[in-house]
Motif scaffolding. Sequence first.
Motif, PDB file in Angstrom:
ATOM      1  N   GLN A 118     -11.051  -2.598   3.164  1.00  0.00           N
ATOM      2  CA  GLN A 118      -9.785  -2.584   2.431  1.00  0.00           C
ATOM      3  C   GLN A 118      -9.840  -1.613   1.254  1.00  0.00           C
ATOM      4  O   GLN A 118      -8.875  -0.894   0.981  1.00  0.00           O
ATOM      5  N   TYR A 143       0.936  -0.219   0.340  1.00  0.00           N
ATOM      6  CA  TYR A 143      -0.235  -0.689   1.081  1.00  0.00           C
ATOM      7  C   TYR A 143      -0.548  -2.151   0.751  1.00  0.00           C
ATOM      8  O   TYR A 143      -0.815  -2.953   1.649  1.00  0.00           O
ATOM      9  N   CYS A 144      -0.518  -2.490  -0.527  1.00  0.00           N
ATOM     10  CA  CYS A 144      -0.855  -3.860  -0.929  1.00  0.00           C
ATOM     11  C   CYS A 144       0.161  -4.861  -0.387  1.00  0.00           C
ATOM     12  O   CYS A 144      -0.201  -5.977   0.006  1.00  0.00           O
ATOM     13  N   ARG A 145       1.416  -4.460  -0.347  1.00  0.00           N
ATOM     14  CA  ARG A 145       2.427  -5.364   0.214  1.00  0.00           C
ATOM     15  C   ARG A 145       2.196  -5.553   1.710  1.00  0.00           C
ATOM     16  O   ARG A 145       2.334  -6.666   2.228  1.00  0.00           O
ATOM     17  N   LYS A 146       1.827  -4.478   2.393  1.00  0.00           N
ATOM     18  CA  LYS A 146       1.574  -4.544   3.840  1.00  0.00           C
ATOM     19  C   LYS A 146       0.382  -5.452   4.141  1.00  0.00           C
ATOM     20  O   LYS A 146       0.411  -6.244   5.086  1.00  0.00           O
ATOM     21  N   GLU A 147      -0.682  -5.345   3.321  1.00  0.00           N
ATOM     22  CA  GLU A 147      -1.910  -6.113   3.560  1.00  0.00           C
ATOM     23  C   GLU A 147      -1.942  -7.438   2.809  1.00  0.00           C
ATOM     24  O   GLU A 147      -2.932  -8.162   2.862  1.00  0.00           O
ATOM     25  N   LYS A 148      -0.836  -7.731   2.069  1.00  0.00           N
ATOM     26  CA  LYS A 148      -0.744  -8.970   1.288  1.00  0.00           C
ATOM     27  C   LYS A 148      -1.898  -9.094   0.281  1.00  0.00           C
ATOM     28  O   LYS A 148      -2.563 -10.125   0.163  1.00  0.00           O
ATOM     29  N   ILE A 149      -2.139  -7.977  -0.418  1.00  0.00           N
ATOM     30  CA  ILE A 149      -3.133  -7.922  -1.497  1.00  0.00           C
ATOM     31  C   ILE A 149      -2.384  -7.802  -2.819  1.00  0.00           C
ATOM     32  O   ILE A 149      -1.319  -7.179  -2.881  1.00  0.00           O
ATOM     33  N   SER A 150      -2.923  -8.382  -3.875  1.00  0.00           N
ATOM     34  CA  SER A 150      -2.288  -8.283  -5.184  1.00  0.00           C
ATOM     35  C   SER A 150      -2.349  -6.842  -5.703  1.00  0.00           C
ATOM     36  O   SER A 150      -3.431  -6.316  -5.981  1.00  0.00           O
TER      37      SER A 150
END
Length: 313
Positions: free
Chosen positions: A53, A122-129
């Motif tokens: 990631q 990218y963070c929204r796509k991978e559900k990362i803060s």
Amino acid sequence: MIYINYPEWISPQIIPGLPFHWYGMMYLVAFGITYLLFNYQRKHGEIAVSEDQMASIFFWVILGLLIGARIVATLVYDTSGQYLRRPWLIFWPFDEHMHLVGLQGMSYHGGLVGGVVAGVLYCRKEKISFWAVADTAVAGIPLGYTFGRLGNFINGELWGRVTASPLGMIFPHAPGLSSRYEWVRRIADSVGIGYSPGSLVNLPRHPSQLYEAFFEGVFLWLIIWFVFRKRKQIQGTLLGVYLIGYGIIRFFIEYFRQPDADIGFPIALGPDSPPSLFLSPLNISTGQIFCFAMILAGIAVIVFRRRLSSRKA
């Protein structure tokens, strides 16, 4: 003689005759240092992302950074209009003779916006803060940025305004200034540079690239890494601190850096002056306008994150 000559032994090319420049190499070093510092924090449990990631985050953010930096540099700072007429040249790395010249001209502020947009997507796509990723990244970005500005110095570009101080440096590629102007003759006389009537004079300038490398790079990194990072913060706070800190430091260093001659001062509230000469703090450059926007954005991020945190609590 009261000035410093630009070191003759410095060459923009890593290997003479080949299209590999120190400027591009310094960008790679900058990205590498930021990556290593991000990974250091990941290994110490400061952010919960995998190594894969992390690599993906850097790939997309760097891609967004390069796109944003190039678009703003060509559409905002280039006034010839050639990129509006032929937009494909924005990302065309060859000159008219098909020689590889790279992408010449990058905007820090455009790169910042492009990197943030790519990071958010990218963070929204991978559900990362995104806030955790941003805080971790900005803890290392200033140290990496140091090498980007050193690359500008090696390239002999982005020099500062004219100065008669002992810190002044003669940059060989800086444009000459006509001795018909009284201020040019006065500064030339004060530093011991000879000239003939009406000739062009290459006057000493602030090595603003080195000022930026230290204050926007090393100095800001030390504050964020050893002071703010050590505290338990609401996510997003470090991003806000970085935006505010960089914006303030760069705003003041812009008084030493020469703005683009064809743009000058979009806000000119002080005495009329050439871009290469500092006469008034009320003459504001394009870079300073962007820095002021950064400061406001940093304040907005901190206020927004604190209010959101208090509501959740």
